[in-house]
Design a protein around this motif. Structure first.
Motif, PDB file in Angstrom:
ATOM      1  N   THR A 396       0.803  -1.222   0.000  1.00 23.50           N
ATOM      2  CA  THR A 396       0.000   0.000   0.000  1.00 23.50           C
ATOM      3  C   THR A 396       0.839   1.276   0.000  1.00 23.50           C
ATOM      4  N   SER A 397       2.162   1.152  -0.104  1.00 23.76           N
ATOM      5  CA  SER A 397       3.021   2.342  -0.148  1.00 23.76           C
ATOM      6  C   SER A 397       4.408   1.956  -0.624  1.00 23.76           C
ATOM      7  N   VAL A 398       5.133   2.964  -1.070  1.00 23.50           N
ATOM      8  CA  VAL A 398       6.531   2.757  -1.456  1.00 23.50           C
ATOM      9  C   VAL A 398       7.352   2.344  -0.237  1.00 23.50           C
ATOM     10  N   ASN A 399       7.037   2.924   0.915  1.00 22.83           N
ATOM     11  CA  ASN A 399       7.776   2.573   2.135  1.00 22.83           C
ATOM     12  C   ASN A 399       7.616   1.100   2.486  1.00 22.83           C
ATOM     13  N   ALA A 400       6.434   0.536   2.243  1.00 26.35           N
ATOM     14  CA  ALA A 400       6.222  -0.888   2.505  1.00 26.35           C
ATOM     15  C   ALA A 400       7.083  -1.742   1.589  1.00 26.35           C
ATOM     16  N   VAL A 423       1.148 -10.396  -6.611  1.00 29.53           N
ATOM     17  CA  VAL A 423       1.522  -9.147  -5.948  1.00 29.53           C
ATOM     18  C   VAL A 423       0.580  -8.034  -6.393  1.00 29.53           C
ATOM     19  N   ALA A 424       0.080  -7.283  -5.425  1.00 32.06           N
ATOM     20  CA  ALA A 424      -0.798  -6.152  -5.706  1.00 32.06           C
ATOM     21  C   ALA A 424      -0.154  -4.865  -5.225  1.00 32.06           C
ATOM     22  N   ALA A 425      -0.412  -3.779  -5.943  1.00 30.28           N
ATOM     23  CA  ALA A 425       0.083  -2.444  -5.573  1.00 30.28           C
ATOM     24  C   ALA A 425      -1.089  -1.487  -5.557  1.00 30.28           C
ATOM     25  N   ILE A 426      -1.111  -0.589  -4.562  1.00 33.72           N
ATOM     26  CA  ILE A 426      -2.251   0.306  -4.397  1.00 33.72           C
ATOM     27  C   ILE A 426      -2.282   1.416  -5.441  1.00 33.72           C
ATOM     28  N   GLY A 427      -1.118   1.707  -6.061  1.00 30.20           N
ATOM     29  CA  GLY A 427      -1.051   2.779  -7.054  1.00 30.20           C
ATOM     30  C   GLY A 427       0.208   2.674  -7.890  1.00 30.20           C
ATOM     31  N   GLU A 428       0.339   3.601  -8.841  1.00 33.29           N
ATOM     32  CA  GLU A 428       1.447   3.543  -9.786  1.00 33.29           C
ATOM     33  C   GLU A 428       2.805   3.774  -9.128  1.00 33.29           C
ATOM     34  N   ALA A 429       2.860   4.681  -8.136  1.00 33.17           N
ATOM     35  CA  ALA A 429       4.140   4.923  -7.468  1.00 33.17           C
ATOM     36  C   ALA A 429       4.627   3.661  -6.769  1.00 33.17           C
ATOM     37  N   THR A 430       3.718   2.961  -6.096  1.00 32.85           N
ATOM     38  CA  THR A 430       4.075   1.710  -5.435  1.00 32.85           C
ATOM     39  C   THR A 430       4.450   0.658  -6.470  1.00 32.85           C
ATOM     40  N   ALA A 431       3.716   0.619  -7.582  1.00 35.32           N
ATOM     41  CA  ALA A 431       4.026  -0.329  -8.655  1.00 35.32           C
ATOM     42  C   ALA A 431       5.408  -0.073  -9.233  1.00 35.32           C
ATOM     43  N   ASP A 432       5.773   1.206  -9.375  1.00 37.26           N
ATOM     44  CA  ASP A 432       7.112   1.538  -9.886  1.00 37.26           C
ATOM     45  C   ASP A 432       8.196   1.068  -8.926  1.00 37.26           C
ATOM     46  N   ALA A 433       7.949   1.197  -7.624  1.00 40.24           N
ATOM     47  CA  ALA A 433       8.931   0.734  -6.632  1.00 40.24           C
ATOM     48  C   ALA A 433       9.097  -0.782  -6.721  1.00 40.24           C
ATOM     49  N   LEU A 434       7.996  -1.509  -6.958  1.00 40.50           N
ATOM     50  CA  LEU A 434       8.076  -2.960  -7.122  1.00 40.50           C
ATOM     51  C   LEU A 434       8.865  -3.327  -8.384  1.00 40.50           C
ATOM     52  N   ARG A 435       8.610  -2.621  -9.464  1.00 42.64           N
ATOM     53  CA  ARG A 435       9.335  -2.903 -10.707  1.00 42.64           C
ATOM     54  C   ARG A 435      10.825  -2.647 -10.531  1.00 42.64           C
ATOM     55  N   ALA A 436      11.172  -1.591  -9.772  1.00 39.62           N
ATOM     56  CA  ALA A 436      12.578  -1.302  -9.517  1.00 39.62           C
ATOM     57  C   ALA A 436      13.229  -2.442  -8.729  1.00 39.62           C
ATOM     58  N   VAL A 471      -3.418 -13.683   2.610  1.00 37.03           N
ATOM     59  CA  VAL A 471      -2.819 -12.471   2.030  1.00 37.03           C
ATOM     60  C   VAL A 471      -1.872 -11.861   3.059  1.00 37.03           C
ATOM     61  N   LEU A 472      -0.656 -11.513   2.612  1.00 35.01           N
ATOM     62  CA  LEU A 472       0.285 -10.759   3.452  1.00 35.01           C
ATOM     63  C   LEU A 472       0.096  -9.276   3.161  1.00 35.01           C
ATOM     64  N   LEU A 473      -0.116  -8.500   4.222  1.00 37.39           N
ATOM     65  CA  LEU A 473      -0.340  -7.060   4.074  1.00 37.39           C
ATOM     66  C   LEU A 473       0.675  -6.306   4.946  1.00 37.39           C
ATOM     67  N   PRO A 474       1.887  -6.041   4.410  1.00 44.60           N
ATOM     68  CA  PRO A 474       2.889  -5.280   5.170  1.00 44.60           C
ATOM     69  C   PRO A 474       2.642  -3.785   4.985  1.00 44.60           C
ATOM     70  N   ARG A 475       2.508  -3.046   6.085  1.00 45.80           N
ATOM     71  CA  ARG A 475       2.163  -1.633   5.935  1.00 45.80           C
ATOM     72  C   ARG A 475       2.511  -0.855   7.199  1.00 45.80           C
ATOM     73  N   ALA A 476       2.081   0.420   7.231  1.00 43.64           N
ATOM     74  CA  ALA A 476       2.425   1.301   8.342  1.00 43.64           C
ATOM     75  C   ALA A 476       1.628   0.954   9.583  1.00 43.64           C
ATOM     76  N   ASP A 477       2.150   1.372  10.710  1.00 41.45           N
ATOM     77  CA  ASP A 477       1.481   1.097  11.978  1.00 41.45           C
ATOM     78  C   ASP A 477       0.185   1.875  12.142  1.00 41.45           C
ATOM     79  N   ILE A 478       0.004   2.957  11.379  1.00 44.43           N
ATOM     80  CA  ILE A 478      -1.183   3.792  11.540  1.00 44.43           C
ATOM     81  C   ILE A 478      -2.187   3.593  10.405  1.00 44.43           C
ATOM     82  N   ALA A 479      -2.043   2.522   9.631  1.00 44.58           N
ATOM     83  CA  ALA A 479      -2.931   2.292   8.491  1.00 44.58           C
ATOM     84  C   ALA A 479      -4.357   2.023   8.958  1.00 44.58           C
ATOM     85  N   THR A 480      -5.317   2.380   8.109  1.00 41.88           N
ATOM     86  CA  THR A 480      -6.733   2.156   8.431  1.00 41.88           C
ATOM     87  C   THR A 480      -7.095   0.685   8.214  1.00 41.88           C
ATOM     88  N   GLU A 481      -8.296   0.321   8.687  1.00 40.91           N
ATOM     89  CA  GLU A 481      -8.754  -1.071   8.599  1.00 40.91           C
ATOM     90  C   GLU A 481      -9.569  -1.340   7.339  1.00 40.91           C
TER      91      GLU A 481
END
Length: 612
Positions: A396-400, A423-436, A471-481
């Motif tokens: 759900t983020s580049v940081n993840a 593998v799923a990405a929430i948006g294009e920026a995250t998808a670009d980080a995965l491709r990198a 499903v593995l969902l690695p993300r921030a500690d303050i993420a919504t449910e």
């Protein structure tokens, strides 16, 4: 017979031109040469962005921080010679072009005298680049005035007296592009605009030029001269030839000599009504140009040259067409200071897009990323990933992506650890980080790039076609449910793992806080709800005239909740869409008001509520 020992050949010193201040105008050969350098000795007015990421040691002339600072041109030459003799790969980096200044020529002569080989990498001449960026198309013939006299692209060579070698002089401390934020350049405030760095002496100017008709040293800047030495004996400009030169004349000058240059040309025969454009801070987002005539330019240009160390004057009939050909200063966000509440790493794409529309990004980190308090859950998740526990991994983020990549690489593994996993990405920026990282995402939302958008495209669990239901969902500690609940509704079991923590960053420096609260920031772009909360928390609310731009509805709701007026909302939750929406807003209001430039001070002032 004794073996004759041969000396190891010295590596040629590269005398490299950095061109004008826009780092994008650095030549390909110059970029390659700088990348391989071990030592780079830099003129003070070379843009910091050009040398910021170099692997070699960077020694900027005038920088007092090193143990042995280099304070003038002579000292720089001595360092170049000494390091070259020691076998280092040395680059001497000049503003503009190496051989359009007495300093570059003197360095070449010193190297030849020391029997050290050298090579020259030309740079784009400052006068030519600034004229182009100011919308002046000089055509041919065109004549450029420089420290050593003039040269002409048309082959017309006015009579000149060559300047003596430029001696090393102490450096001045004029600031570059300091008009936007209360007399401070952007880099003083921690921003990333091209303005804000110190220039030495006469800025682009080098040797002083004595003009007989004026009877005084004009201190005219040579194209590409970088160290600012005034009043060199024997240097002289033939103003008669310059005044009579055909076509367009481009002069690089000290700002307080604009009137004297104009008067000298008129005295020697140029008509007083000859069109002239004066440009300061050329090729940067702080560039300003005033068009006038020779007999009026001193008064008309006074407002923009007051704090500028140097200017470029374009003189001749070609200037008259500037109104139709101006392209750099007519961009929608030109002159705007836009605060980007993200770290430099995260802000790169956003800041580059803002610059492409003419804005000066001011990057202010509002969030610091730290490891989770307990490492065990992430360790178990990576073990499960490698052992085939998961059908999907959702990022759900580049940081993840970075957090998981770091854990995978700690085990000496790579992207192949994801073999057999979707593998799923929430948006294009995250998808670009995965491709990198070497991973092509299987799912990116076709619509809104958010948790809701990802869920809209996420398949239901099928016990026939899906061998695993987890499903593995690695993300921030303050993420919504929202995402976890939606996945469970679709029949999936979710391992919701804290991959990183987001904590509020330290408050920005006082000048940034004062600029934000005082209305000297034209716009703020928010890319998430957390950036809104954190910016308000560490720096306070933006001034009521500051334009607020948000990436999506959730971010807009948070801004309104905190009492901010939302002026711009992206049509899609992407960085390009956000920047384009802000640019469209600026262009729309410019047309309505019939004015060019920053609009914050003229926008409606009600702050409560959201305006769509």
């Amino acid at each position: 017979m004794a073996t004759r020992r041969t000396k190891k050949p010295l590596i040629p010193v590269a005398l490299v031109g950095a061109g004008p201040r826009d780092p994008g105008l650095l030549t390909v050969l110059a970029t390659e040469t700088l990348a391989s350098a071990e030592s780079v000795i830099v003129d003070p007015d070379v843009a910091p962005e050009i040398v910021a990421t170099l692997a070699g040691e960077v020694l900027r002339i005038g920088d007092t921080e090193p143990a042995k600072p280099i304070m003038d041109a002579d000292a720089a030459t001595a360092v170049v010679v000494a390091r070259a003799r020691a076998g280092e790969r040395v680059v001497r980096l000049y503003a503009s072009d190496p051989w359009l200044t007495g300093i570059g020529i003197a360095d070449a002569q010193a190297l030849a005298k020391a029997k050290i080989p050298f090579r020259v990498v030309p740079g784009i001449p400052t006068g030519a680049a600034v004229a182009a960026y100011s919308g002046v198309a000089p055509g041919l013939p065109v004549t450029f005035a420089s420290t050593a006299g003039v040269f002409s692209a048309s082959g017309v060579q006015p009579t000149i007296t060559p300047a003596a070698d430029t001696p090393g002089m102490p450096l001045g401390s004029a600031t570059f592009g300091a008009s936007r934020l209360g007399g401070r350049g952007l880099s003083e405030l921690g921003g990333s605009g091209l303005g804000g760095t110190g220039l030495g002496g006469a800025g682009l100017g080098g040797a002083g030029l004595t003009a007989s008709p004026l009877g005084a040293s004009l201190g005219l800047g040579g194209i590409g001269a970088g160290l600012g030495a005034a009043g060199v004996p024997g240097s002289e400009v033939d103003w008669v030839s310059l005044a009579q030169a055909p076509g367009t004349l481009v002069v690089t000058a000290v700002s307080n000599e604009v009137g004297k240059v104009a008067a000298a040309l008129v005295e020697q025969g140029r008509p007083g009504d000859t069109p002239v454009a004066v440009t300061v801070d050329g090729t940067t987002t702080d560039q300003r140009t005033v068009s006038s005539t020779l007999d009026r330019i001193e008064a008309d240009a006074a407002p923009i040259i007051a704090n500028a160390p140097c200017v470029v004057m374009s003189i001749g009939p070609a200037v008259a067409a500037r109104g139709k050909l101006s392209w750099w200063e007519s961009r929608a966000l030109f002159g705007w200071t836009v605060l980007v509440p993200r770290t430099k790493e995260q802000a790169a794409i956003l800041s580059d897009l803002l610059r492409s529309h003419g804005a000066s990004p001011l990057e202010v980190p509002t969030i610091a990323v730290e490891p989770p308090r307990t490492a065990a859950p992430m360790e178990r998740a990576i073990t499960g990933l490698v052992s085939g526990r998961y059908q999907w991994v959702a990022f759900t983020s580049v940081n993840a992506v970075r957090a998981v990549q770091e854990k995978v690489e700690e085990r000496s593994l790579d992207a192949r650890a994801f073999a057999g996993v979707k593998v799923a990405a929430i948006g294009e920026a995250t998808a670009d980080a995965l491709r990198a990282f070497g991973i092509r995402p299987d799912l990116v939302p076709s619509g809104q790039q958010s948790s809701e958008g990802l869920l809209a495209d996420w398949p239901e669990y099928d016990d026939v076609f899906d061998p695993l239901d987890r499903v593995l969902l690695p993300r921030a500690d303050i993420a919504t449910e929202t995402l976890v609940a939606g996945l469970k509704d679709r029949g999936w079991n979710v391992d919701d793992v804290t991959a990183y923590r987001t904590v509020r960053a330290a408050p920005p420096p006082a000048p940034i806080r004062e600029a934000l609260k005082g209305g000297r920031v034209d716009a703020v772009v928010f890319t998430s709800s957390s950036t809104v909360r954190n910016l308000v928390g560490i720096a306070g609310k933006p001034h009521e005239t500051t334009v607020i731009a948000v990436i999506g509805p959730q971010t807009a709701a948070t801004a309104v909740e905190l009492g901010l007026r939302v002026d711009v909302q992206a049509t899609e939750a992407t960085i390009p869409s956000l920047v384009q929406a802000l640019a469209d807003f600026a262009a729309e209001h410019r047309e309505e008001l019939g004015k060019v430039g920053p609009l914050a001070a003229r926008l409606p002032k009600p702050r409560r509520g959201s305006r769509r």
